[in-house]
Write a protein that holds these residues in place. Structure first.
Motif, PDB file in Angstrom:
ATOM      1  N   THR A  80       0.947  -1.076   0.041  1.00 24.08           N
ATOM      2  CA  THR A  80       0.014   0.221   0.023  1.00 24.08           C
ATOM      3  C   THR A  80       0.782   1.338   0.275  1.00 24.08           C
ATOM      4  OG1 THR A  80      -0.219  -0.118   2.378  1.00 24.08           O
ATOM      5  CG2 THR A  80      -1.901  -1.073   1.242  1.00 24.08           C
ATOM      6  N   PRO A  81       0.466   2.380  -0.673  1.00 19.90           N
ATOM      7  CA  PRO A  81       1.219   3.549  -0.546  1.00 19.90           C
ATOM      8  C   PRO A  81       1.506   4.191   0.846  1.00 19.90           C
ATOM      9  CG  PRO A  81      -0.642   3.804  -2.083  1.00 19.90           C
ATOM     10  CD  PRO A  81      -0.907   2.530  -1.272  1.00 19.90           C
ATOM     11  N   LEU A  82       2.714   4.737   0.865  1.00 23.76           N
ATOM     12  CA  LEU A  82       3.081   5.490   2.355  1.00 23.76           C
ATOM     13  C   LEU A  82       2.033   6.515   2.437  1.00 23.76           C
ATOM     14  CD1 LEU A  82       4.724   6.120   4.846  1.00 23.76           C
ATOM     15  CD2 LEU A  82       6.375   7.115   3.233  1.00 23.76           C
ATOM     16  N   LEU A  83       1.529   7.375   1.348  1.00 20.32           N
ATOM     17  CA  LEU A  83       0.536   8.311   1.606  1.00 20.32           C
ATOM     18  C   LEU A  83      -0.776   7.606   2.086  1.00 20.32           C
ATOM     19  CD1 LEU A  83       0.167  11.357   1.130  1.00 20.32           C
ATOM     20  CD2 LEU A  83      -0.621  10.734  -1.050  1.00 20.32           C
ATOM     21  N   VAL A  84      -1.208   6.790   1.877  1.00 18.03           N
ATOM     22  CA  VAL A  84      -2.557   6.145   2.333  1.00 18.03           C
ATOM     23  C   VAL A  84      -2.387   5.926   3.659  1.00 18.03           C
ATOM     24  CG1 VAL A  84      -4.100   4.342   1.893  1.00 18.03           C
ATOM     25  CG2 VAL A  84      -3.186   5.457   0.083  1.00 18.03           C
ATOM     26  N   GLN A  85      -1.123   5.225   4.142  1.00 20.65           N
ATOM     27  CA  GLN A  85      -0.739   4.929   5.422  1.00 20.65           C
ATOM     28  C   GLN A  85      -0.617   6.150   6.259  1.00 20.65           C
ATOM     29  OE1 GLN A  85       3.072   2.730   4.906  1.00 20.65           O
ATOM     30  NE2 GLN A  85       2.043   1.517   3.595  1.00 20.65           N
ATOM     31  N   ILE A  86      -0.398   7.219   5.739  1.00 20.64           N
ATOM     32  CA  ILE A  86      -0.155   8.407   6.685  1.00 20.64           C
ATOM     33  C   ILE A  86      -1.565   8.923   6.732  1.00 20.64           C
ATOM     34  CG2 ILE A  86       0.366  10.983   6.637  1.00 20.64           C
ATOM     35  CD1 ILE A  86       3.056  10.079   4.581  1.00 20.64           C
ATOM     36  N   PHE A  87      -2.521   9.032   5.746  1.00 20.65           N
ATOM     37  CA  PHE A  87      -3.909   9.235   5.978  1.00 20.65           C
ATOM     38  C   PHE A  87      -4.611   8.479   6.987  1.00 20.65           C
ATOM     39  CE2 PHE A  87      -3.972  11.240   1.479  1.00 20.65           C
ATOM     40  CZ  PHE A  87      -3.452  12.258   1.923  1.00 20.65           C
ATOM     41  N   ILE A  88      -4.218   7.059   7.016  1.00 25.04           N
ATOM     42  CA  ILE A  88      -5.009   5.927   7.835  1.00 25.04           C
ATOM     43  C   ILE A  88      -4.549   6.510   9.214  1.00 25.04           C
ATOM     44  CG2 ILE A  88      -5.055   3.631   8.717  1.00 25.04           C
ATOM     45  CD1 ILE A  88      -4.924   2.892   5.516  1.00 25.04           C
ATOM     46  N   ILE A  89      -3.362   6.615   9.520  1.00 25.35           N
ATOM     47  CA  ILE A  89      -2.994   7.010  10.929  1.00 25.35           C
ATOM     48  C   ILE A  89      -3.134   8.191  11.577  1.00 25.35           C
ATOM     49  CG2 ILE A  89      -0.850   7.149  12.236  1.00 25.35           C
ATOM     50  CD1 ILE A  89       0.608   4.882  10.854  1.00 25.35           C
ATOM     51  N   TYR A  90      -3.368   9.379  10.495  1.00 20.84           N
ATOM     52  CA  TYR A  90      -3.571  10.796  10.818  1.00 20.84           C
ATOM     53  C   TYR A  90      -4.922  10.994  10.882  1.00 20.84           C
ATOM     54  CZ  TYR A  90      -3.149  15.738  11.456  1.00 20.84           C
ATOM     55  OH  TYR A  90      -3.307  16.994  11.906  1.00 20.84           O
ATOM     56  N   PHE A  91      -5.685  10.410   9.758  1.00 21.67           N
ATOM     57  CA  PHE A  91      -7.124  10.810   9.827  1.00 21.67           C
ATOM     58  C   PHE A  91      -8.100   9.634  10.429  1.00 21.67           C
ATOM     59  CE2 PHE A  91      -5.331  13.616   6.317  1.00 21.67           C
ATOM     60  CZ  PHE A  91      -5.686  15.030   6.936  1.00 21.67           C
ATOM     61  N   LEU A 173      14.191   9.259   3.327  1.00 19.62           N
ATOM     62  CA  LEU A 173      14.436  10.585   3.565  1.00 19.62           C
ATOM     63  C   LEU A 173      13.742  11.280   2.285  1.00 19.62           C
ATOM     64  CD1 LEU A 173      16.979  12.637   4.734  1.00 19.62           C
ATOM     65  CD2 LEU A 173      17.355  12.693   2.379  1.00 19.62           C
ATOM     66  N   LYS A 174      13.607  10.777   1.359  1.00 20.62           N
ATOM     67  CA  LYS A 174      12.974  11.292   0.223  1.00 20.62           C
ATOM     68  C   LYS A 174      11.280  11.242   0.237  1.00 20.62           C
ATOM     69  CE  LYS A 174      14.982   9.024  -2.892  1.00 20.62           C
ATOM     70  NZ  LYS A 174      15.337   8.652  -4.335  1.00 20.62           N
ATOM     71  N   ASP A 175      10.782   9.984   0.928  1.00 23.17           N
ATOM     72  CA  ASP A 175       9.385   9.616   1.009  1.00 23.17           C
ATOM     73  C   ASP A 175       8.888  10.589   2.114  1.00 23.17           C
ATOM     74  OD1 ASP A 175       9.598   7.901  -1.043  1.00 23.17           O
ATOM     75  OD2 ASP A 175       9.741   6.138   0.086  1.00 23.17           O
ATOM     76  N   SER A 176       9.864  10.847   3.064  1.00 24.23           N
ATOM     77  CA  SER A 176       9.246  11.511   4.153  1.00 24.23           C
ATOM     78  C   SER A 176       8.734  12.977   3.810  1.00 24.23           C
ATOM     79  CB  SER A 176      10.363  11.860   5.266  1.00 24.23           C
ATOM     80  OG  SER A 176      11.349  12.721   4.823  1.00 24.23           O
ATOM     81  N   SER A 177       8.921  13.374   2.536  1.00 21.24           N
ATOM     82  CA  SER A 177       8.279  14.402   1.960  1.00 21.24           C
ATOM     83  C   SER A 177       6.848  14.349   1.981  1.00 21.24           C
ATOM     84  CB  SER A 177       8.767  14.946   0.615  1.00 21.24           C
ATOM     85  OG  SER A 177       8.468  13.963  -0.353  1.00 21.24           O
ATOM     86  N   LEU A 178       6.461  13.142   2.133  1.00 19.42           N
ATOM     87  CA  LEU A 178       4.905  12.665   1.723  1.00 19.42           C
ATOM     88  C   LEU A 178       3.974  13.532   3.247  1.00 19.42           C
ATOM     89  CD1 LEU A 178       4.775   9.345   0.130  1.00 19.42           C
ATOM     90  CD2 LEU A 178       3.893  11.395  -0.499  1.00 19.42           C
ATOM     91  N   VAL A 179       4.930  13.299   4.275  1.00 21.64           N
ATOM     92  CA  VAL A 179       4.203  13.756   5.524  1.00 21.64           C
ATOM     93  C   VAL A 179       3.613  15.270   5.495  1.00 21.64           C
ATOM     94  CG1 VAL A 179       5.117  11.820   7.009  1.00 21.64           C
ATOM     95  CG2 VAL A 179       6.167  14.186   6.998  1.00 21.64           C
ATOM     96  N   SER A 180       4.318  15.964   4.513  1.00 25.70           N
ATOM     97  CA  SER A 180       3.863  17.516   4.262  1.00 25.70           C
ATOM     98  C   SER A 180       2.461  17.737   4.309  1.00 25.70           C
ATOM     99  CB  SER A 180       4.881  18.164   3.188  1.00 25.70           C
ATOM    100  OG  SER A 180       4.124  17.575   1.871  1.00 25.70           O
TER     101      SER A 180
END
Lengths: 238, 239
Positions: A80-91, A173-180
């Motif tokens: 699954t995409p990291l972006l979606v993982q971030i959304f799941i954890i944050y929202f 390091l690069k993917d962490s830009s997604l948490v923006s």
């Protein structure tokens, strides 16, 4: 001819509004952001290594009840995409648990869990690459399973996986830009904020890219140095 | 010292050991010979439980080994030397030898290193203590491996084709260490193709084929007057 002249005139006009204050202010803000990016990457990959070590060993377990959960975790996170993982954890999680999560916490947790899955695969392959005779030699001396892993197998596997761990660090390091996207102010988010205030899109994004590039280049050099240090001269290190 | 009764071992449907009975007495040197695939290495590996027997019992110094035994305690008393040395490449020679005494026997580093140096002198490699395995020749590595096993002060030593991976010129330096060890009264089980060693050092020679001990006799008897057809055939090919 005219169009070329116009083109250069437009470029000159674009940069006319630049002044020293703007450059210095933006740069210091971006560098602060870079520091945050470095920090979150370091924390995430460190946690990832810890998770990955246990999950990677679990993946090699002879017991299905240990192996299976490890495999499911790795499959879900890598699939699954990291972006979606971030959304799941944050929202998503706060919505059902009825609580608020700080962007920093959500960012670190998401990146750590994500990194853990990749590191687990790196460690699993690393451990599998160590000759079975090493394990047997350790056990035949009376060392316990844990002692053999700890003193014999993992140190060798770790040395062997330095290049891949370096890659994982750079990728994170690069993917962490997604948490923006959840408003966590790391390098990319700082860039967005400066642009929102100044409309200096070209300069800022270029600067952001260059800062990322400098960080990744430095890290890959450092990893190459480590690799050489640990793999040359008959592993003459402790 | 070692009593094996009715030992069977299968890998899937492939039965490697088909009922082994064996009694090795204290200070006895038993050499196991036989064609490859006959199960002689598996037999040795069952003794310290690196392979789990399918059935049968193994008793070492009065202690029967099964799933409930503290296997680490048993292994501490049973040294093993492997065909491919299996030294730990990330550790110095000294650390290779001291890692088990420090972690299993709970010796202090000083004690362990003192003992390790004694053993290195015994195998003729005192000057290599700080070297790493990759800097040693095969024969030297195998001698370090023997020292590593001896550092645990085992009651029994198992040798699994210790010279098979060596260049011919290095075989003797390893055999000399093993002879010396045999003369010092160590109980030993050796799987080997070195018939000269068997003739000279062994108290008994076992001929194993297709998972069974076909012949068990003194070396003179085994080499000059083999009883079994299969033994004659085997010895005719290699002698």
């Amino acid at each position: 001819m005219n169009s070329i002249v116009e083109f250069f005139e437009s470029i000159v006009m674009y940069f006319e509004g630049l002044d020293v204050d703007f450059v210095l202010n933006s740069l210091s803000l971006l560098l602060l952001g870079a520091l945050v990016t470095l920090k979150i990457t370091l924390v995430a990959v460190s946690c990832g290594c810890l998770i990955g070590l246990f999950v990677g060993i679990a993946e090699l377990s002879g017991y299905k009840c240990i192996r299976l959960p490890a495999k499911i975790y790795v499959d879900i996170i890598r699939g699954t995409p990291l972006l979606v993982q971030i959304f799941i954890i944050y929202f998503a999680l706060p919505a059902i648990l009825d609580m608020r999560i700080e962007p920093y916490v959500a960012a670190v947790v998401a990146c750590s869990i994500n990194s853990g899955a990749y590191v687990a695969e790196i460690f699993r392959a690393g451990i599998q690459s160590i000759d079975r005779g090493q394990f047997e030699a350790g056990r035949s001396l009376g060392l316990t399973w844990a002692q053999t892993m700890n003193k014999i197998v993992i140190p060798q596997a770790f040395r062997r996986t330095i290049p891949q761990l370096g890659n994982e660090f750079i990728a994170m390091l690069k993917d962490s830009s997604l948490v923006s996207v959840i408003g966590f102010e790391e390098l990319t988010r700082k860039g967005q904020l400066i642009i929102a205030a100044t409309y200096r899109s070209f300069e800022i994004w270029t600067a952001v890219a260059i800062i990322y590039l400098l960080m990744t280049l430095t890290i890959s050099r450092f990893v190459a140095y480590l690799e050489k240090k640990y793999n040359s001269s008959g592993n003459s290190n402790k | 010292m070692i009593v094996i009764k009715g030992l069977h071992k299968s890998f899937g449907s492939n039965e490697i050991l088909k009922g082994i009975d064996l009694h090795v007495k204290k200070s006895e040197v038993v050499v196991v010979i036989g064609p490859s695939g006959s199960g002689k290495s598996t037999l040795l590996r069952c003794v310290n439980y690196l392979e789990v027997p399918s059935s049968g019992t193994i008793t070492i110094n009065g202690q029967t080994i099964n799933a409930k035994t503290n296997i680490n305690q048993v292994r501490a008393e049973v040294g093993m030397v492997f065909q491919h040395f299996n030294l730990f490449p990330h550790m110095s020679v000294l650390d290779n030898i001291t890692v088990a005494p420090i972690n299993v026997r709970k010796k202090t580093r000083e004690e362990a290193e003192h003992k390790a140096m004694e053993l290195l002198v015994r195998v003729g490699l005192a000057e290599k203590a700080k070297s790493f395995p990759s800097q040693l020749s095969g024969g030297q590595q195998q001698r370090v491996a023997i020292a590593r096993a001896l550092a645990m002060e085992p009651m029994v030593m198992l040798f699994d084709e210790p010279t098979s991976a060596l260049d011919p010129e290095m075989v003797n330096e390893v055999l000399d260490v093993m002879k010396d060890l045999a003369q010092s009264g160590m109980t030993m089980m050796c799987v080997t193709h070195e018939m000269g060693f068997a003739r000279q050092v062994a108290d008994r020679v076992l001929f194993v084929d297709h998972g069974k001990i076909l012949e068990d006799s003194a070396p003179e008897e085994m080499f000059s007057n083999p009883q079994h057809e299969r033994t004659k055939e085997f010895l005719a090919k290699i002698l």
